[in-house]
Motif scaffolding. Structure first.
Motif, mmCIF file in Angstrom:
data_model
loop_
_atom_site.group_PDB
_atom_site.id
_atom_site.type_symbol
_atom_site.label_atom_id
_atom_site.label_comp_id
_atom_site.label_asym_id
_atom_site.label_seq_id
_atom_site.Cartn_x
_atom_site.Cartn_y
_atom_site.Cartn_z
ATOM 1 N N SER A 1 67.012 17.556 37.588
ATOM 2 C CA SER A 1 67.142 18.698 38.498
ATOM 3 C C SER A 1 66.545 18.383 39.865
ATOM 4 O O SER A 1 67.125 18.749 40.904
ATOM 5 C CB SER A 1 66.459 19.928 37.891
ATOM 6 O OG SER A 1 66.590 21.039 38.751
ATOM 7 N N ILE A 2 65.402 17.717 39.904
ATOM 8 C CA ILE A 2 64.819 17.320 41.195
ATOM 9 C C ILE A 2 65.779 16.399 41.931
ATOM 10 O O ILE A 2 65.973 16.517 43.168
ATOM 11 C CB ILE A 2 63.454 16.646 40.981
ATOM 12 C CG1 ILE A 2 62.398 17.672 40.584
ATOM 13 C CG2 ILE A 2 63.018 15.888 42.229
ATOM 14 C CD1 ILE A 2 62.028 18.661 41.678
ATOM 15 N N ALA B 1 54.217 18.238 30.991
ATOM 16 C CA ALA B 1 55.073 18.912 30.023
ATOM 17 C C ALA B 1 54.272 19.686 28.991
ATOM 18 O O ALA B 1 54.727 20.719 28.485
ATOM 19 C CB ALA B 1 55.965 17.882 29.323
ATOM 20 N N ALA B 2 53.073 19.204 28.663
ATOM 21 C CA ALA B 2 52.259 19.895 27.662
ATOM 22 C C ALA B 2 51.937 21.314 28.099
ATOM 23 O O ALA B 2 51.870 22.225 27.261
ATOM 24 C CB ALA B 2 50.969 19.119 27.405
ATOM 25 N N SER C 1 63.921 23.661 39.503
ATOM 26 C CA SER C 1 63.862 22.642 38.446
ATOM 27 C C SER C 1 63.046 23.130 37.251
ATOM 28 O O SER C 1 63.379 22.838 36.098
ATOM 29 C CB SER C 1 63.279 21.345 39.004
ATOM 30 O OG SER C 1 64.105 20.842 40.043
ATOM 31 N N LEU C 2 61.975 23.875 37.492
ATOM 32 C CA LEU C 2 61.212 24.439 36.380
ATOM 33 C C LEU C 2 62.040 25.475 35.624
ATOM 34 O O LEU C 2 61.945 25.589 34.390
ATOM 35 C CB LEU C 2 59.920 25.067 36.896
ATOM 36 C CG LEU C 2 58.861 24.086 37.405
ATOM 37 C CD1 LEU C 2 57.689 24.829 38.030
ATOM 38 C CD2 LEU C 2 58.367 23.171 36.275
ATOM 39 N N ALA C 3 62.870 26.220 36.347
ATOM 40 C CA ALA C 3 63.754 27.177 35.675
ATOM 41 C C ALA C 3 64.731 26.452 34.760
ATOM 42 O O ALA C 3 65.066 26.939 33.669
ATOM 43 C CB ALA C 3 64.497 28.020 36.707
ATOM 44 N N GLU D 1 57.708 12.791 32.810
ATOM 45 C CA GLU D 1 57.701 13.203 31.407
ATOM 46 C C GLU D 1 58.952 13.954 30.962
ATOM 47 O O GLU D 1 59.307 13.922 29.785
ATOM 48 C CB GLU D 1 56.481 14.105 31.136
ATOM 49 C CG GLU D 1 55.154 13.390 31.253
ATOM 50 C CD GLU D 1 53.979 14.326 31.039
ATOM 51 O OE1 GLU D 1 52.873 13.832 30.808
ATOM 52 O OE2 GLU D 1 54.187 15.564 31.122
ATOM 53 N N SER D 2 59.604 14.642 31.882
ATOM 54 C CA SER D 2 60.728 15.505 31.512
ATOM 55 C C SER D 2 62.013 15.030 32.149
ATOM 56 O O SER D 2 62.157 15.058 33.379
ATOM 57 C CB SER D 2 60.451 16.951 31.926
ATOM 58 O OG SER D 2 61.609 17.746 31.796
#
Length: 1008
Positions: free
Chosen positions: A548-549, A824-825, A594-596, A541-542
């Motif tokens: 990043s991954i 992502a939601a 990656s979340l950062a 989704e992102s």
């Protein structure tokens, strides 16, 4: 653009009125009469006929940041000007705060409304320190410049009835010269007292039957109208480049006076023709290329024939052959006098934009004073499509004529065609999209949601992406906020309904941004947040997360014998998380980093980072202190070294404070130690397996909750010393860097210079107690801020919430993903939690893949309250000298001052106890309960009783009843020349707590 007329709140309403050939004529509302018992004037019926708003006393003082006293003092022309200027900027799809500090002109044509009559009747012209600000004509433009913080020319223009169109021409000239890039031009006209129009009636300009018939045989004068309009002007090339919606292009303009070519105040055909010819020359277009003229068209006996004569002079000069379509908005909304020109401009721009010419209401047959009218002119009785081609675009002229002879004429042209991108299915955005709303108050937020819901429901062509994108790119963010996270259009509409009803339920996130949110702290946990399938949905989704991954996979690849991409995407060849830390730690590292990055893409950039155990590696990388390659090496090699400790020890999570845990640990010296302190009642114990079991049994027997952490080694204990050399070698070649992001170490317990993140630190990170709770508590206590746990599942949020709950103002704590919602939601919902608390979030990146368009949205729903001047009961009249009290002693004068002070205090609050005021005569007026307007009123009352002229600031200079009485007594019985008024020694507080309004500051600056 923006506009307001009776029964017409916006441009769409005006267009419907024009297209239907409607009018807004009526009689002056009885409830608005300034003097209901006034003796009728012979022309009362004439001046009470017109186009009147139902009310002009309402104003959203909170929105515009004015006190109630100042709002009441403001001429309603100023208030309406502020509203229309704001609506014009919103209609231009420009965030109001984007104008701040820019060179933007504000030029307004307006005149007095007659509010000064009410000011005199109420007595506020004597007592009200806001009177001069409320009555100044110049301040209508100045207030608008202040509202938007724009720094260009700020001018209230007055050329009579042509004021607003002259204003517009002036701003066009300034833009063309390069002085400014943008300008706000407008006009406002209101009628607080209809009898202010008696002069026009005496002149024979007003229609006796209350109708306006421009160019018609029945034309016998105009009717006065209320309302106004504003337009935002911008250089065409920049408007096109910025993708703005352009209603029309101003091709040319001409402004001039008829001079002595006619008798004052008769209109001058020669002067009007000269203005039209000048505009045509400036526009470089032939008169044959103009298909319509929005005429001044007052419907007066002299005005209409003179205007037609001027146009015929232009026809002769240019050789035009085809009849010219003309019309006048005064047949719809009356004559708005200084605002009349801008009304005609808005009408013509709407016709150009929407490709229709509109009917002229009430027209039957031409004015017989205009011979052969049909040979040269046409007036429409029905609407007509208005086509244009690149070779012959739609063009219109707009004329406005001032009674003194100043004429303005502008040539408008349809906007250049802009290519519209066809919807590309590849750019559709699936999943939840945020619709972000805000307002200055809760009722306004609810109304904003209701308006948007109705607008979107009525137009199926509006896409969720276009609506959401427009909300975040064209509107200013206010304190009261809501984010609707609809999975689809219907879900979003349902969410708007919930906001409109004031309900808190999914998919709505609501909150209030009370001020600066403080530092953003990203928190990276250690072990325990992993779950099977983490990242798989988000990877699809992102794009930011997926890139990043991919980067992490490349950085980890030299050190791993398995594929990170296989693990994240769920490939059959993916390793199992059950393989232990050699898989879990690198995988969690990649997830957190990656979340950062996803948070950064949303504009949530950390001011500080905190890491828990191995989370410090991700924290250092996210802060920029370690390169991705260095951080990947440390986490991969360190996790490999930890496999040597597998099966030798473990960890227990204990729901108890540190002191209690340390007391219990005394039974197992050298075998157990505190591994981590996460919060006030959250501690982790690490060490030998048998000792952990004994500890757990003893604690449970005492009612303490203990659970075994899912980890197969005893980090942060003596066992780590066995792999010291391997851990030091894993970080031997890293090159830590300084970073502007604060790194708060859970090893040292405070902020750390990131250049110290070498191999020795990373060994200490694994061996030492994790002082997480201590670090977070200090940050929350000293800095406040917001805390975001960056992990696939929250493991530290509860501990942080417990710490926050110990504070008077707990800072918000949010997570990123959880094992039940890894898409992502969920991140958008967390971002919404931050946004509604005042954290800046860049929502634009969410909509970028859809290539959305800015669309028109409902304008701000002002929450108006009544602010109006009224005459007080028992207004004080000056006493004749014979009736003045005996003031021969200082005590008598002090008694007078105290009595008048008590009268004013009782008028402010009838329940206020003022008995014994004489005994309090050494207290300041401020302490007694005065506000600044009462100080001026006291001066007026004392002057009226004593006949002594006192300055308005006398009670500021002499801030207690005793001091004021002494000063007044000295003036009543002067024995020697008096020194100038200077402030005596007074209590420090005096009247310096100036929180009732702004008069005190004005006095200090010399305005009073």
């Amino acid at each position: 653009m923006s506009c307001r007329f009776p029964g017409v709140d916006d441009l769409d309403g005006f267009w419907r009125l024009l297209l239907d050939g409607g009018s807004t004529f009526g009689t002056f509302p009885a409830h608005r009469a300034p003097l209901p018992d006034r003796t009728p004037h012979p022309d009362a019926a004439t001046v009470n006929s017109g186009s009147f708003l139902d009310a002009i006393d309402g104003f959203d003082a909170e929105f515009f940041g004015t006190s109630a006293a100042e709002a009441a003092a403001m001429d309603p022309v100023q208030r309406l000007g502020l509203e229309l200027a704001w609506e014009a900027v919103e209609d231009a799809r420009v965030p109001a705060d984007a104008l701040a500090g820019r060179e933007v002109d504000v030029v307004v044509g307006a005149g007095p409304s007659g509010y000064e009559l009410l000011r005199r009747l109420s007595g506020s012209d004597q007592d009200d320190h806001y009177a001069v600000l409320g009555s100044s004509g110049a301040l209508i433009a100045n207030r608008i410049s202040h509202l938007f913080d724009v720094r260009g020319m700020s001018l209230a223009a007055d050329s009579g009835q042509s004021s607003s169109l002259v204003s517009l021409a002036l701003t066009c000239e300034r833009i063309r010269s390069g002085a400014v890039d943008m300008a706000l031009a407008g006009g406002v006209h209101l009628i607080a007292d209809p009898e202010a129009g008696l002069g026009l009636a005496n002149l024979g300009a007003l229609s006796p039957d209350g109708r306006c018939y421009p160019f018609d045989a029945r034309a016998d004068g105009f009717v006065r109208g209320e309302g106004g309009a504003f337009v935002l002007l911008k250089r065409l090339d920049r408007a096109v480049a910025d993708g703005d919606h352009v209603y029309a292009v101003v091709r040319g303009w001409g402004v001039g006076s008829g001079g002595a070519t006619s008798r004052m105040p008769d209109p001058s055909p020669t002067g009007q023709a000269a203005a039209v010819l000048a505009a045509l020359k400036a526009a470089d277009v032939p008169f044959d290329g103009v298909q319509y003229v929005e005429a001044h068209g007052t419907g007066t006996r002299r005005g209409d024939p003179a205007e037609i004569a001027g146009l015929r002079e232009v026809l002769r000069h240019t050789g035009r052959g085809a009849p010219l379509v003309i019309g006048s908005a005064k047949a719809n909304v009356g004559h708005l006098e200084p605002a009349a020109g801008i009304v005609g401009f808005v009408k013509a721009a709407l016709c150009l934009d929407r490709g229709h010419l509109v009917p002229h209401p009430g027209f039957r047959s031409p004015n017989p004073e205009i011979p052969d009218f049909g040979a040269d002119f046409e007036i429409l009785r029905a609407s007509r499509p208005w086509t244009g081609t690149p070779q012959r675009p739609r063009r219109a002229g707009v004329t406005s004529v001032g009674m003194g002879g100043t004429t303005a004429h502008l040539i408008l042209e349809q906007a250049p065609g802009t290519p519209t991108e066809a919807a590309d299915p590849a750019h559709n955005v699936s999943g939840a999209l945020p619709w972000v709303l805000s307002a200055r108050s809760e009722p306004a937020l609810r109304e904003q949601a209701a308006r948007l819901r109705d607008r979107v429901a009525a137009d199926p062509s509006l896409t969720a992406a276009d609506v959401g994108h427009s909300l975040v790119t064209t509107r200013t963010a206010f304190a009261h906020r809501a984010v609707v996270l609809g999975a689809d259009r219907e879900d979003a509409l349902r969410g708007l309904g919930l906001v409109a009803a004031g309900t808190d339920a999914a998919p709505v996130v609501r909150g209030t941004a009370g001020g600066p949110a403080g530092p953003v702290v990203l928190v990276f946990p250690g072990q325990g947040s992993q779950w099977l399938g983490m990242g798989q949905r988000l990877y699809a989704e992102s794009e930011v997360f997926a890139r990043s991954i991919d980067d992490c996979a490349r950085a980890l690849e030299p050190w791993l014998d398995w594929s990170l991409l296989d693990l994240v995407t769920g490939a059959e060849s993916a390793p199992s998380l059950e393989r232990g830390d050699a898989v879990v730690q690198p995988a969690l590292f990649a997830m957190m980093v990656s979340l950062a990055r996803v948070w950064r893409s949303l504009g949530v950039v950390p001011d500080a980072v905190v890491g828990h155990s191995q989370g410090e590696i991700a924290a250092a990388c996210a802060a920029g202190a370690l390169s991705l390659e260095d951080a990947a090496r440390v986490v991969a090699l360190r996790s490999r070294a930890l496999t040597a400790l597998a099966g030798l020890g473990g960890m227990n999570a204990v729901a108890a404070p540190l002191a209690e845990v340390e007391e219990r640990l005394a039974r197992w010296p050298g075998r157990l130690s505190v591994a981590a302190v996460n919060g006030p009642a959250s501690t982790v114990v690490s060490g030998d397996l048998e000792a952990l079991d004994e500890f757990a049994a003893a604690a449970r027997a005492d009612g303490v909750r203990v659970r075994r952490v899912r980890i197969e080694y005893a980090s942060h204990s003596h066992q780590v010393e066995r792999i010291r050399e391997q851990v030091l070698a894993a970080a031997a070649d890293v090159t830590p860097r300084p970073t502007p992001v604060e790194f708060h170490s859970t090893v040292t317990g405070g902020r750390l210079d990131t250049r110290e993140l070498g191999s020795a630190y990373w060994y200490a990170n694994l061996r030492s107690t994790v002082r997480f709770g201590e670090v977070v508590a200090a940050l929350m206590r000293e800095r406040g801020g917001v805390y975001v746990e960056v992990s696939p599942h929250p493991v530290l949020q509860v501990a942080m919430e417990e710490t926050a709950d110990t504070l008077a103002s707990p800072p918000p704590v949010v997570n990123t993903l959880n094992k039940h919602d890894g898409g992502a939601a969920k991140i958008l919902a967390s971002a919404a939690e931050l946004h509604v608390r005042g954290v800046p979030v860049d929502w634009r990146t969410v909509f970028a893949p859809a290539r959305p368009h800015r669309i028109g949205l409902p304008t701000y729903p002002f929450q108006r309250q009544r602010y109006w001047l009224t005459a007080p009961d028992g207004a004080l009249a000056p006493q004749p000298a014979a009736d003045r009290p005996d003031l021969a002693s200082e005590a008598a004068v002090r008694a007078l001052v105290c009595a008048e002070t008590a009268t004013l205090l009782t008028a402010k609050d009838p329940d206020l106890a003022v008995a014994g005021l004489g005994a309090r005569s050494d207290e300041t007026f401020k302490a007694l309960g005065f506000d600044s307007s009462m100080v001026v009123a006291l001066r007026n009352r004392l002057t009226a009783v004593t006949g002594v002229r006192l300055p308005a600031t006398v009670a500021f200079t002499y801030p207690t009843p005793r001091q004021l009485a002494l000063r007044l007594f000295s003036l009543l019985t002067p024995t020697e020349p008096q020194p100038p008024d200077t402030a005596p020694d007074a209590p420090d507080e005096g009247l310096e707590g100036r929180d009732d309004d702004d008069l005190y500051a004005l006095i200090d600056r010399g305005y009073v």
